[in-house]
Design a protein around this motif. Structure first.
Motif, PDB file in Angstrom:
ATOM      1  N   ILE A 114       0.858  -1.184   0.000  1.00 15.90           N
ATOM      2  CA  ILE A 114       0.000   0.000   0.000  1.00 15.90           C
ATOM      3  C   ILE A 114       0.894   1.234   0.000  1.00 15.90           C
ATOM      4  N   ARG A 115       0.789   2.002  -1.086  1.00 19.39           N
ATOM      5  CA  ARG A 115       1.624   3.190  -1.275  1.00 19.39           C
ATOM      6  C   ARG A 115       0.950   4.467  -0.772  1.00 19.39           C
ATOM      7  N   GLU A 116      -0.385   4.529  -0.915  1.00 15.38           N
ATOM      8  CA  GLU A 116      -1.076   5.774  -0.567  1.00 15.38           C
ATOM      9  C   GLU A 116      -2.527   5.477  -0.215  1.00 15.38           C
ATOM     10  N   VAL A 117      -3.048   6.227   0.759  1.00 10.29           N
ATOM     11  CA  VAL A 117      -4.459   6.170   1.102  1.00 10.29           C
ATOM     12  C   VAL A 117      -4.969   7.598   1.054  1.00 10.29           C
ATOM     13  N   ALA A 118      -5.920   7.865   0.137  1.00  4.08           N
ATOM     14  CA  ALA A 118      -6.482   9.211  -0.012  1.00  4.08           C
ATOM     15  C   ALA A 118      -7.998   9.097  -0.109  1.00  4.08           C
ATOM     16  N   GLY A 119      -8.688   9.485   0.965  1.00  7.84           N
ATOM     17  CA  GLY A 119     -10.141   9.363   0.979  1.00  7.84           C
ATOM     18  C   GLY A 119     -10.544   7.913   0.858  1.00  7.84           C
ATOM     19  N   ASP A 120     -11.351   7.590  -0.142  1.00  9.43           N
ATOM     20  CA  ASP A 120     -11.795   6.213  -0.350  1.00  9.43           C
ATOM     21  C   ASP A 120     -10.914   5.453  -1.338  1.00  9.43           C
ATOM     22  N   SER A 121      -9.820   6.079  -1.796  1.00  7.15           N
ATOM     23  CA  SER A 121      -8.943   5.444  -2.778  1.00  7.15           C
ATOM     24  C   SER A 121      -7.657   4.952  -2.113  1.00  7.15           C
ATOM     25  N   VAL A 122      -7.333   3.698  -2.390  1.00 10.25           N
ATOM     26  CA  VAL A 122      -6.112   3.091  -1.857  1.00 10.25           C
ATOM     27  C   VAL A 122      -5.230   2.693  -3.042  1.00 10.25           C
ATOM     28  N   THR A 123      -3.990   3.190  -3.063  1.00  9.60           N
ATOM     29  CA  THR A 123      -3.042   2.860  -4.129  1.00  9.60           C
ATOM     30  C   THR A 123      -2.219   1.657  -3.696  1.00  9.60           C
ATOM     31  N   VAL A 124      -2.317   0.577  -4.486  1.00 10.65           N
ATOM     32  CA  VAL A 124      -1.609  -0.667  -4.178  1.00 10.65           C
ATOM     33  C   VAL A 124      -0.626  -0.962  -5.306  1.00 10.65           C
ATOM     34  N   ASP A 125       0.625  -1.236  -4.925  1.00  8.57           N
ATOM     35  CA  ASP A 125       1.707  -1.513  -5.867  1.00  8.57           C
ATOM     36  C   ASP A 125       2.001  -3.009  -5.857  1.00  8.57           C
ATOM     37  N   PHE A 126       1.769  -3.672  -6.996  1.00  7.60           N
ATOM     38  CA  PHE A 126       2.022  -5.113  -7.104  1.00  7.60           C
ATOM     39  C   PHE A 126       3.370  -5.426  -7.751  1.00  7.60           C
ATOM     40  N   ASN A 127       4.208  -4.400  -7.970  1.00  9.75           N
ATOM     41  CA  ASN A 127       5.560  -4.659  -8.463  1.00  9.75           C
ATOM     42  C   ASN A 127       6.353  -5.376  -7.381  1.00  9.75           C
ATOM     43  N   HIS A 128       7.354  -6.165  -7.789  1.00  7.55           N
ATOM     44  CA  HIS A 128       8.231  -6.802  -6.807  1.00  7.55           C
ATOM     45  C   HIS A 128       8.905  -5.695  -5.997  1.00  7.55           C
ATOM     46  N   PRO A 129       9.011  -5.857  -4.669  1.00  9.31           N
ATOM     47  CA  PRO A 129       9.611  -4.795  -3.845  1.00  9.31           C
ATOM     48  C   PRO A 129      11.039  -4.427  -4.259  1.00  9.31           C
ATOM     49  N   LEU A 130      11.745  -5.329  -4.933  1.00  3.98           N
ATOM     50  CA  LEU A 130      13.115  -5.045  -5.356  1.00  3.98           C
ATOM     51  C   LEU A 130      13.195  -4.603  -6.819  1.00  3.98           C
TER      52      LEU A 130
END
Length: 146
Positions: A114-130
């Motif tokens: 989870i990269r960002e939470v803004a209001g009702d929108s949650v930004t999720v990053d499915f890239n490999h952490p590396l």
């Protein structure tokens, strides 16, 4: 009997450690004493990673650096999703920095950061952490079979 060296179709059991460009440890198979196993050429590793293993034999150690393209790739903007906050619950709250396993349609789980939470929108990053990182790999070859 000669020592078997890693070739194009060898089965290799090895320990690995991954270090970030600042020298900090990112991962190691030695933490849980569970070595990695692969068949050369099976596509589980990049071609340049495999080239770094060719010619090694059991008992040998090697350290090598890989660019992002030869390790976990560059981050892909298509792997970043904006989900509705209602998709998250008390057992998996939408908190920046949390890593949550999302079940895909085929039943497999895919971790998302989870990269960002803004209001009702949650930004999720499915890239490999590396992804996008220049990495140093230290390998210790345990066994080689052809």
């Amino acid at each position: 009997m000669t020592d078997v060296v890693i070739g194009a179709q060898s089965e290799v059991v090895f320990h690995f450690s991954i270090k970030l460009s600042d020298g900090s440890a990112a991962d190691s198979s030695k933490v849980h004493n569970k070595p990695a196993k692969l068949v050369m050429g099976d596509g589980s590793l990049t071609a340049n990673f495999e080239k770094c293993l060719l010619g090694l034999k059991a008992g040998e150690n090697k350290s090598f650096e890989l660019a992002p393209e030869d390790a976990f790739g560059q981050p892909n903007p298509d792997n970043i999703y904006h989900l509705d906050r209602s998709k998250f619950g008390v057992d998996a709250p939408a908190q920046v920095g949390a890593i949550i396993a999302f079940t895909q349609q085929d039943g497999t789980e895919l971790p998302g950061l989870i990269r960002e939470v803004a209001g009702d929108s949650v930004t999720v990053d499915f890239n490999h952490p590396l992804a996008g990182q220049h990495l140093t790999f230290d390998v210790e070859i345990i066994s080689v079979a052809n």
